[in-house]
Design a protein around this motif. Structure first.
Motif, PDB file in Angstrom:
ATOM      1  N   THR A 224      21.173  -7.580  24.582  1.00  0.00           N
ATOM      2  CA  THR A 224      21.961  -8.811  24.618  1.00  0.00           C
ATOM      3  C   THR A 224      23.096  -8.693  25.628  1.00  0.00           C
ATOM      4  OG1 THR A 224      21.413  -9.296  22.306  1.00  0.00           O
ATOM      5  CG2 THR A 224      23.364 -10.375  23.220  1.00  0.00           C
TER       6      THR A 224
ATOM      7  N   VAL B  39      21.267 -14.307  24.931  1.00  0.00           N
ATOM      8  CA  VAL B  39      21.051 -13.916  23.539  1.00  0.00           C
ATOM      9  C   VAL B  39      19.613 -13.423  23.370  1.00  0.00           C
ATOM     10  CG1 VAL B  39      20.979 -14.722  21.141  1.00  0.00           C
ATOM     11  CG2 VAL B  39      22.729 -15.594  22.688  1.00  0.00           C
ATOM     12  N   THR B  40      19.420 -12.391  22.554  1.00  0.00           N
ATOM     13  CA  THR B  40      18.082 -11.949  22.178  1.00  0.00           C
ATOM     14  C   THR B  40      17.590 -12.847  21.048  1.00  0.00           C
ATOM     15  OG1 THR B  40      18.507  -9.665  22.841  1.00  0.00           O
ATOM     16  CG2 THR B  40      16.713 -10.026  21.282  1.00  0.00           C
TER      17      THR B  40
END
Length: 401
Positions: free
Chosen positions: A161, A279-280
Protein backbone atom coordinates in the motif's frame (compact mmCIF):
# COMPACT_ATOMS: atom_id res chain seq x y z
CA UNK A 1 -5.61 -27.85 30.10
CA UNK A 2 -5.93 -25.49 33.02
CA UNK A 3 -4.30 -22.50 34.66
CA UNK A 4 -2.85 -23.37 38.06
CA UNK A 5 -1.50 -19.94 38.95
CA UNK A 6 -1.34 -16.40 37.56
CA UNK A 7 1.17 -13.80 38.73
CA UNK A 8 1.02 -10.15 37.63
CA UNK A 9 3.35 -7.18 38.03
CA UNK A 10 2.34 -3.68 36.95
CA UNK A 11 -0.46 -5.08 34.80
CA UNK A 12 -3.50 -2.78 34.53
CA UNK A 13 -4.44 -1.77 38.10
CA UNK A 14 -2.24 -4.40 39.76
CA UNK A 15 1.15 -3.46 41.17
CA UNK A 16 1.28 -7.18 41.96
CA UNK A 17 -1.24 -9.99 42.14
CA UNK A 18 -1.18 -13.72 42.80
CA UNK A 19 -4.19 -15.78 41.73
CA UNK A 20 -4.50 -19.50 42.31
CA UNK A 21 -7.06 -21.39 40.24
CA UNK A 22 -8.38 -24.93 40.39
CA UNK A 23 -9.81 -27.39 37.91
CA UNK A 24 -13.53 -27.02 37.33
CA UNK A 25 -15.56 -23.82 37.82
CA UNK A 26 -13.79 -20.74 39.22
CA UNK A 27 -15.69 -17.56 40.08
CA UNK A 28 -14.02 -14.14 40.34
CA UNK A 29 -16.53 -11.91 42.07
CA UNK A 30 -16.33 -8.16 42.62
CA UNK A 31 -17.97 -4.86 41.85
CA UNK A 32 -17.27 -3.20 38.51
CA UNK A 33 -13.94 -1.40 38.33
CA UNK A 34 -12.21 -3.52 40.98
CA UNK A 35 -9.97 -5.49 38.61
CA UNK A 36 -11.60 -8.89 38.04
CA UNK A 37 -11.72 -8.49 34.25
CA UNK A 38 -8.05 -7.46 34.26
CA UNK A 39 -7.20 -10.91 35.63
CA UNK A 40 -8.94 -12.86 32.88
CA UNK A 41 -7.65 -10.37 30.31
CA UNK A 42 -4.12 -11.34 31.33
CA UNK A 43 -4.94 -15.05 31.10
CA UNK A 44 -6.54 -14.71 27.67
CA UNK A 45 -3.57 -12.66 26.42
CA UNK A 46 -1.40 -15.78 26.58
CA UNK A 47 -3.68 -17.44 23.99
CA UNK A 48 -3.86 -14.62 21.43
CA UNK A 49 -1.13 -12.08 22.33
CA UNK A 50 -3.71 -9.32 22.40
CA UNK A 51 -6.43 -8.00 24.65
CA UNK A 52 -10.09 -8.72 24.00
CA UNK A 53 -10.84 -5.17 25.23
CA UNK A 54 -8.33 -2.80 23.58
CA UNK A 55 -6.39 -2.77 20.33
CA UNK A 56 -2.92 -2.08 21.73
CA UNK A 57 -0.75 -3.12 24.66
CA UNK A 58 -0.14 0.35 26.15
CA UNK A 59 -3.33 0.24 28.22
CA UNK A 60 -2.25 -3.04 29.81
CA UNK A 61 0.79 -1.45 31.49
CA UNK A 62 0.11 0.21 34.84
CA UNK A 63 0.13 4.01 34.67
CA UNK A 64 3.59 5.45 35.16
CA UNK A 65 5.40 2.16 34.46
CA UNK A 66 7.46 1.19 31.43
CA UNK A 67 6.60 -2.50 31.39
CA UNK A 68 4.23 -5.14 32.74
CA UNK A 69 4.91 -8.76 33.64
CA UNK A 70 2.47 -11.67 33.45
CA UNK A 71 3.50 -15.17 34.51
CA UNK A 72 1.31 -18.22 34.32
CA UNK A 73 1.68 -21.85 35.30
CA UNK A 74 -0.32 -24.14 33.03
CA UNK A 75 -1.05 -27.84 33.46
CA UNK A 76 -1.98 -30.23 30.65
CA UNK A 77 -2.43 -33.72 32.00
CA UNK A 78 0.70 -34.55 33.99
CA UNK A 79 2.75 -31.88 32.24
CA UNK A 80 3.34 -28.41 33.63
CA UNK A 81 4.75 -25.39 31.80
CA UNK A 82 5.70 -21.92 33.05
CA UNK A 83 4.91 -19.06 30.68
CA UNK A 84 6.04 -15.46 31.00
CA UNK A 85 5.31 -12.32 29.01
CA UNK A 86 6.86 -8.90 29.43
CA UNK A 87 4.96 -6.05 27.76
CA UNK A 88 7.16 -3.04 27.10
CA UNK A 89 6.50 0.61 26.32
CA UNK A 90 8.40 1.65 23.21
CA UNK A 91 10.20 -1.65 22.61
CA UNK A 92 9.44 -5.22 21.61
CA UNK A 93 7.67 -7.50 24.05
CA UNK A 94 9.59 -10.45 25.49
CA UNK A 95 8.59 -13.98 26.40
CA UNK A 96 9.86 -17.08 28.17
CA UNK A 97 8.77 -20.71 28.31
CA UNK A 98 10.11 -22.61 31.32
CA UNK A 99 12.71 -19.89 31.81
CA UNK A 100 13.99 -19.98 28.22
CA UNK A 101 13.66 -16.89 26.04
CA UNK A 102 11.38 -17.38 23.01
CA UNK A 103 9.55 -15.19 20.54
CA UNK A 104 6.26 -14.03 22.07
CA UNK A 105 4.16 -15.88 19.50
CA UNK A 106 5.71 -19.18 20.69
CA UNK A 107 3.72 -18.81 23.93
CA UNK A 108 0.45 -19.45 22.07
CA UNK A 109 1.62 -22.99 21.30
CA UNK A 110 1.44 -23.82 24.99
CA UNK A 111 -1.90 -22.34 25.99
CA UNK A 112 -5.39 -22.34 24.54
CA UNK A 113 -8.44 -20.44 25.78
CA UNK A 114 -11.81 -19.34 24.45
CA UNK A 115 -13.08 -16.07 25.92
CA UNK A 116 -16.69 -14.92 26.06
CA UNK A 117 -17.12 -11.21 26.84
CA UNK A 118 -19.60 -8.37 26.27
CA UNK A 119 -17.26 -7.15 23.50
CA UNK A 120 -18.15 -10.27 21.51
CA UNK A 121 -21.38 -8.61 20.41
CA UNK A 122 -19.31 -6.66 17.86
CA UNK A 123 -18.81 -9.94 16.00
CA UNK A 124 -22.43 -9.84 14.91
CA UNK A 125 -23.29 -6.13 15.23
CA UNK A 126 -20.01 -4.32 14.63
CA UNK A 127 -17.77 -3.51 11.70
CA UNK A 128 -15.99 -6.11 9.50
CA UNK A 129 -12.73 -5.58 11.40
CA UNK A 130 -14.28 -7.16 14.51
CA UNK A 131 -15.35 -10.22 12.57
CA UNK A 132 -11.93 -10.54 10.94
CA UNK A 133 -10.39 -10.35 14.40
CA UNK A 134 -12.58 -13.23 15.56
CA UNK A 135 -11.53 -15.27 12.53
CA UNK A 136 -7.84 -14.58 13.03
CA UNK A 137 -7.97 -15.31 16.76
CA UNK A 138 -9.77 -18.57 15.97
CA UNK A 139 -7.11 -19.49 13.41
CA UNK A 140 -4.36 -18.81 15.96
CA UNK A 141 -6.12 -20.95 18.54
CA UNK A 142 -6.51 -23.79 16.05
CA UNK A 143 -3.12 -23.46 14.34
CA UNK A 144 -0.62 -21.36 16.34
CA UNK A 145 1.77 -21.49 13.37
CA UNK A 146 -0.74 -19.30 11.50
CA UNK A 147 0.65 -16.34 13.43
CA UNK A 148 3.55 -16.24 10.98
CA UNK A 149 1.32 -16.05 7.91
CA UNK A 150 -0.93 -13.43 9.50
CA UNK A 151 2.00 -11.27 10.59
CA UNK A 152 3.76 -11.59 7.23
CA UNK A 153 0.57 -10.78 5.35
CA UNK A 154 -0.02 -7.61 7.39
CA UNK A 155 3.53 -6.46 6.66
CA UNK A 156 3.11 -7.10 2.92
CA UNK A 157 -0.16 -5.15 2.82
CA UNK A 158 1.51 -2.18 4.54
CA UNK A 159 4.51 -2.22 2.22
CA UNK A 160 2.46 -2.75 -0.93
CA UNK A 161 0.00 0.00 0.00
CA UNK A 162 2.89 2.36 0.76
CA UNK A 163 4.29 1.67 -2.70
CA UNK A 164 0.94 2.34 -4.35
CA UNK A 165 0.57 5.63 -2.50
CA UNK A 166 4.08 6.81 -3.32
CA UNK A 167 3.65 5.89 -7.00
CA UNK A 168 0.57 8.02 -7.65
CA UNK A 169 1.32 10.50 -10.41
CA UNK A 170 4.86 9.21 -10.94
CA UNK A 171 4.24 6.79 -13.82
CA UNK A 172 4.72 3.05 -14.21
CA UNK A 173 8.44 3.13 -13.46
CA UNK A 174 7.62 3.79 -9.81
CA UNK A 175 5.77 0.45 -9.70
CA UNK A 176 8.68 -1.69 -10.88
CA UNK A 177 8.72 -3.70 -7.63
CA UNK A 178 4.94 -4.17 -7.45
CA UNK A 179 5.05 -7.73 -8.92
CA UNK A 180 7.32 -8.77 -6.04
CA UNK A 181 4.76 -7.55 -3.50
CA UNK A 182 1.95 -9.16 -5.54
CA UNK A 183 3.68 -12.54 -5.25
CA UNK A 184 3.98 -12.23 -1.48
CA UNK A 185 0.44 -10.92 -1.12
CA UNK A 186 -0.93 -13.92 -3.02
CA UNK A 187 1.29 -16.40 -1.20
CA UNK A 188 0.40 -15.36 2.36
CA UNK A 189 -3.16 -14.30 1.52
CA UNK A 190 -4.02 -17.64 -0.06
CA UNK A 191 -2.89 -19.49 3.06
CA UNK A 192 -5.15 -17.32 5.21
CA UNK A 193 -8.16 -17.61 2.90
CA UNK A 194 -7.95 -21.40 2.76
CA UNK A 195 -7.54 -21.65 6.54
CA UNK A 196 -10.57 -19.40 7.06
CA UNK A 197 -12.66 -21.49 4.66
CA UNK A 198 -11.71 -24.69 6.46
CA UNK A 199 -12.54 -23.07 9.80
CA UNK A 200 -16.03 -22.02 8.68
CA UNK A 201 -16.70 -25.45 7.22
CA UNK A 202 -15.78 -27.12 10.50
CA UNK A 203 -17.67 -24.60 12.67
CA UNK A 204 -20.90 -24.95 10.72
CA UNK A 205 -22.34 -28.04 12.40
CA UNK A 206 -21.37 -27.27 16.02
CA UNK A 207 -22.67 -23.71 15.52
CA UNK A 208 -26.12 -25.06 14.67
CA UNK A 209 -26.06 -27.50 17.57
CA UNK A 210 -25.00 -24.94 20.18
CA UNK A 211 -27.41 -22.28 18.96
CA UNK A 212 -30.31 -24.73 19.18
CA UNK A 213 -29.20 -25.74 22.68
CA UNK A 214 -28.97 -22.11 23.86
CA UNK A 215 -32.30 -20.87 22.49
CA UNK A 216 -34.27 -24.10 22.54
CA UNK A 217 -35.03 -23.98 18.81
CA UNK A 218 -33.46 -24.18 15.36
CA UNK A 219 -33.13 -20.79 13.64
CA UNK A 220 -30.81 -22.15 10.94
CA UNK A 221 -27.65 -20.17 11.84
CA UNK A 222 -25.21 -19.96 8.95
CA UNK A 223 -21.70 -18.60 8.40
CA UNK A 224 -19.88 -17.79 5.18
CA UNK A 225 -17.32 -15.36 3.78
CA UNK A 226 -17.61 -12.22 1.70
CA UNK A 227 -14.29 -12.46 -0.13
CA UNK A 228 -12.91 -9.44 -1.94
CA UNK A 229 -11.14 -11.71 -4.44
CA UNK A 230 -14.43 -13.26 -5.51
CA UNK A 231 -16.17 -9.89 -5.51
CA UNK A 232 -13.54 -8.41 -7.81
CA UNK A 233 -13.90 -11.33 -10.20
CA UNK A 234 -17.69 -11.17 -9.96
CA UNK A 235 -17.73 -14.94 -9.76
CA UNK A 236 -20.11 -15.52 -6.83
CA UNK A 237 -22.84 -17.80 -8.10
CA UNK A 238 -24.79 -18.26 -4.85
CA UNK A 239 -26.02 -15.91 -2.14
CA UNK A 240 -23.39 -15.51 0.52
CA UNK A 241 -26.10 -14.91 3.14
CA UNK A 242 -27.52 -18.44 2.97
CA UNK A 243 -24.71 -20.85 2.14
CA UNK A 244 -25.41 -24.55 2.13
CA UNK A 245 -23.15 -27.11 3.75
CA UNK A 246 -22.14 -28.17 0.24
CA UNK A 247 -21.01 -24.60 -0.51
CA UNK A 248 -18.76 -24.53 2.56
CA UNK A 249 -17.27 -27.92 1.76
CA UNK A 250 -16.64 -27.00 -1.88
CA UNK A 251 -14.93 -23.71 -0.97
CA UNK A 252 -12.71 -25.38 1.62
CA UNK A 253 -11.70 -28.06 -0.89
CA UNK A 254 -10.51 -25.61 -3.56
CA UNK A 255 -6.81 -26.15 -4.23
CA UNK A 256 -4.26 -23.57 -3.21
CA UNK A 257 -3.16 -23.26 -6.85
CA UNK A 258 -6.70 -22.49 -8.00
CA UNK A 259 -7.24 -19.87 -5.32
CA UNK A 260 -3.85 -18.28 -6.07
CA UNK A 261 -4.79 -18.00 -9.73
CA UNK A 262 -8.10 -16.37 -8.84
CA UNK A 263 -6.28 -13.99 -6.48
CA UNK A 264 -3.94 -12.91 -9.29
CA UNK A 265 -6.86 -12.41 -11.66
CA UNK A 266 -8.58 -10.20 -9.08
CA UNK A 267 -5.43 -8.12 -8.63
CA UNK A 268 -5.21 -7.58 -12.38
CA UNK A 269 -8.84 -6.47 -12.50
CA UNK A 270 -8.45 -3.83 -9.78
CA UNK A 271 -4.95 -2.65 -10.74
CA UNK A 272 -6.10 0.67 -12.15
CA UNK A 273 -8.25 1.50 -9.14
CA UNK A 274 -5.47 0.51 -6.74
CA UNK A 275 -3.00 2.86 -8.42
CA UNK A 276 -5.56 5.66 -8.54
CA UNK A 277 -6.53 5.31 -4.88
CA UNK A 278 -3.21 4.12 -3.43
CA UNK A 279 -4.89 1.21 -1.62
CA UNK A 280 -4.60 -2.59 -1.71
CA UNK A 281 -8.18 -3.50 -2.61
CA UNK A 282 -8.33 -7.29 -2.52
CA UNK A 283 -7.20 -9.89 -0.01
CA UNK A 284 -8.12 -11.24 3.43
CA UNK A 285 -7.76 -7.78 5.00
CA UNK A 286 -10.81 -6.68 2.95
CA UNK A 287 -12.99 -9.73 3.58
CA UNK A 288 -15.95 -10.07 5.93
CA UNK A 289 -17.73 -12.82 7.80
CA UNK A 290 -21.38 -13.21 6.80
CA UNK A 291 -23.75 -14.36 9.55
CA UNK A 292 -27.38 -15.29 8.97
CA UNK A 293 -30.40 -16.60 10.87
CA UNK A 294 -33.29 -18.08 8.91
CA UNK A 295 -31.77 -16.70 5.71
CA UNK A 296 -31.55 -13.10 6.98
CA UNK A 297 -28.41 -11.20 8.05
CA UNK A 298 -27.95 -11.22 11.81
CA UNK A 299 -26.80 -7.60 11.69
CA UNK A 300 -29.88 -5.45 11.27
CA UNK A 301 -32.47 -8.23 11.58
CA UNK A 302 -31.73 -10.26 14.71
CA UNK A 303 -32.97 -9.23 18.14
CA UNK A 304 -30.58 -8.46 20.99
CA UNK A 305 -31.10 -11.91 22.45
CA UNK A 306 -30.62 -13.61 19.09
CA UNK A 307 -27.45 -11.62 18.47
CA UNK A 308 -26.04 -12.61 21.85
CA UNK A 309 -26.97 -16.25 21.30
CA UNK A 310 -25.28 -16.24 17.88
CA UNK A 311 -22.05 -14.76 19.27
CA UNK A 312 -22.01 -17.23 22.16
CA UNK A 313 -22.74 -20.14 19.82
CA UNK A 314 -19.82 -19.17 17.60
CA UNK A 315 -17.48 -19.25 20.60
CA UNK A 316 -18.96 -22.53 21.88
CA UNK A 317 -18.49 -24.06 18.42
CA UNK A 318 -14.87 -22.92 18.42
CA UNK A 319 -14.29 -24.38 21.90
CA UNK A 320 -15.73 -27.71 20.77
CA UNK A 321 -13.53 -27.71 17.67
CA UNK A 322 -10.39 -26.99 19.71
CA UNK A 323 -11.32 -29.64 22.25
CA UNK A 324 -11.77 -32.29 19.56
CA UNK A 325 -8.51 -31.47 17.78
CA UNK A 326 -6.12 -30.78 20.66
CA UNK A 327 -3.79 -33.34 22.20
CA UNK A 328 -3.21 -31.03 25.20
CA UNK A 329 -6.76 -31.22 26.54
CA UNK A 330 -9.64 -28.75 26.66
CA UNK A 331 -9.17 -25.05 26.06
CA UNK A 332 -9.71 -22.95 29.17
CA UNK A 333 -13.18 -21.37 29.07
CA UNK A 334 -13.38 -17.72 30.20
CA UNK A 335 -16.79 -16.12 30.76
CA UNK A 336 -16.14 -12.43 31.44
CA UNK A 337 -19.27 -10.74 32.84
CA UNK A 338 -21.44 -12.66 30.37
CA UNK A 339 -24.17 -13.94 32.67
CA UNK A 340 -25.39 -10.40 33.39
CA UNK A 341 -26.35 -10.14 29.70
CA UNK A 342 -28.52 -13.28 29.69
CA UNK A 343 -31.86 -14.28 31.13
CA UNK A 344 -32.09 -17.10 33.65
CA UNK A 345 -32.85 -19.77 31.06
CA UNK A 346 -29.90 -18.90 28.85
CA UNK A 347 -27.60 -18.65 31.88
CA UNK A 348 -28.39 -22.22 32.83
CA UNK A 349 -28.03 -23.47 29.26
CA UNK A 350 -24.69 -21.72 28.80
CA UNK A 351 -23.31 -23.13 32.03
CA UNK A 352 -24.42 -26.63 31.07
CA UNK A 353 -22.68 -26.23 27.72
CA UNK A 354 -19.30 -25.53 29.37
CA UNK A 355 -19.67 -27.45 32.63
CA UNK A 356 -17.64 -30.47 31.52
CA UNK A 357 -14.64 -28.46 30.30
CA UNK A 358 -11.54 -29.00 32.42
CA UNK A 359 -11.51 -25.40 33.66
CA UNK A 360 -14.04 -22.59 33.51
CA UNK A 361 -13.23 -19.10 34.80
CA UNK A 362 -16.17 -16.74 35.34
CA UNK A 363 -16.24 -13.08 36.37
CA UNK A 364 -19.34 -11.45 37.80
CA UNK A 365 -20.22 -8.23 39.60
CA UNK A 366 -23.35 -9.70 41.20
CA UNK A 367 -23.22 -13.22 42.56
CA UNK A 368 -26.94 -13.70 41.91
CA UNK A 369 -26.23 -13.43 38.16
CA UNK A 370 -24.37 -16.75 38.06
CA UNK A 371 -26.04 -20.16 38.38
CA UNK A 372 -26.21 -21.17 42.04
CA UNK A 373 -26.15 -24.94 41.46
CA UNK A 374 -22.42 -24.94 40.65
CA UNK A 375 -19.59 -25.84 43.05
CA UNK A 376 -17.69 -22.60 42.53
CA UNK A 377 -14.19 -21.93 43.78
CA UNK A 378 -14.58 -18.26 44.62
CA UNK A 379 -12.08 -15.42 44.71
CA UNK A 380 -13.31 -11.99 45.73
CA UNK A 381 -11.69 -8.88 44.26
CA UNK A 382 -11.86 -5.46 45.84
CA UNK A 383 -9.70 -2.48 44.79
CA UNK A 384 -7.11 -4.79 43.29
CA UNK A 385 -6.93 -7.05 46.36
CA UNK A 386 -7.63 -10.78 45.91
CA UNK A 387 -9.36 -12.67 48.71
CA UNK A 388 -9.90 -16.42 48.10
CA UNK A 389 -12.70 -18.00 50.10
CA UNK A 390 -10.71 -19.77 52.81
CA UNK A 391 -13.12 -22.67 53.04
CA UNK A 392 -12.52 -23.43 49.37
CA UNK A 393 -8.82 -22.57 49.12
CA UNK A 394 -6.56 -25.30 47.74
CA UNK A 395 -2.82 -25.65 47.87
CA UNK A 396 -2.67 -24.21 44.33
CA UNK A 397 -3.90 -20.85 45.57
CA UNK A 398 -0.71 -20.26 47.55
CA UNK A 399 1.69 -22.09 45.25
CA UNK A 400 3.53 -19.39 43.32
CA UNK A 401 4.89 -19.42 39.81
Amino acid sequence: MRVAHLSLGDFRNYASAELGLSAGPNLLIGQNGQGKTNLVEAIAYFATLRSHRVSGDAALIRAGRSSAIARMRVRAGEREVRLELQLNQGSANRAQVNGNAVRPREVTRWFSAVTFAPEDLIIVRGEPSGRRRFLDDALLARHPVASGALSDYEKVVRQRTSLLKSARGRGQSALATLPVWDDQLVDHGTQIMLARRELLRDLSEPLRDHYAALVGGDHAPRVSMFESVGDARQSASVSRETPSDADLIREADVSRETLAREFREALAMVRGREIERGVTLVGPHRDDLALALNGLPVKGFASHGESWSFALSLKLALAELLRNESTAGDPVIILDDVFAELDGTRRGRLMRAVADYEQVIVTAAVEADVPDDVAWRRTRISAGALEPDRTEETSESTDGV
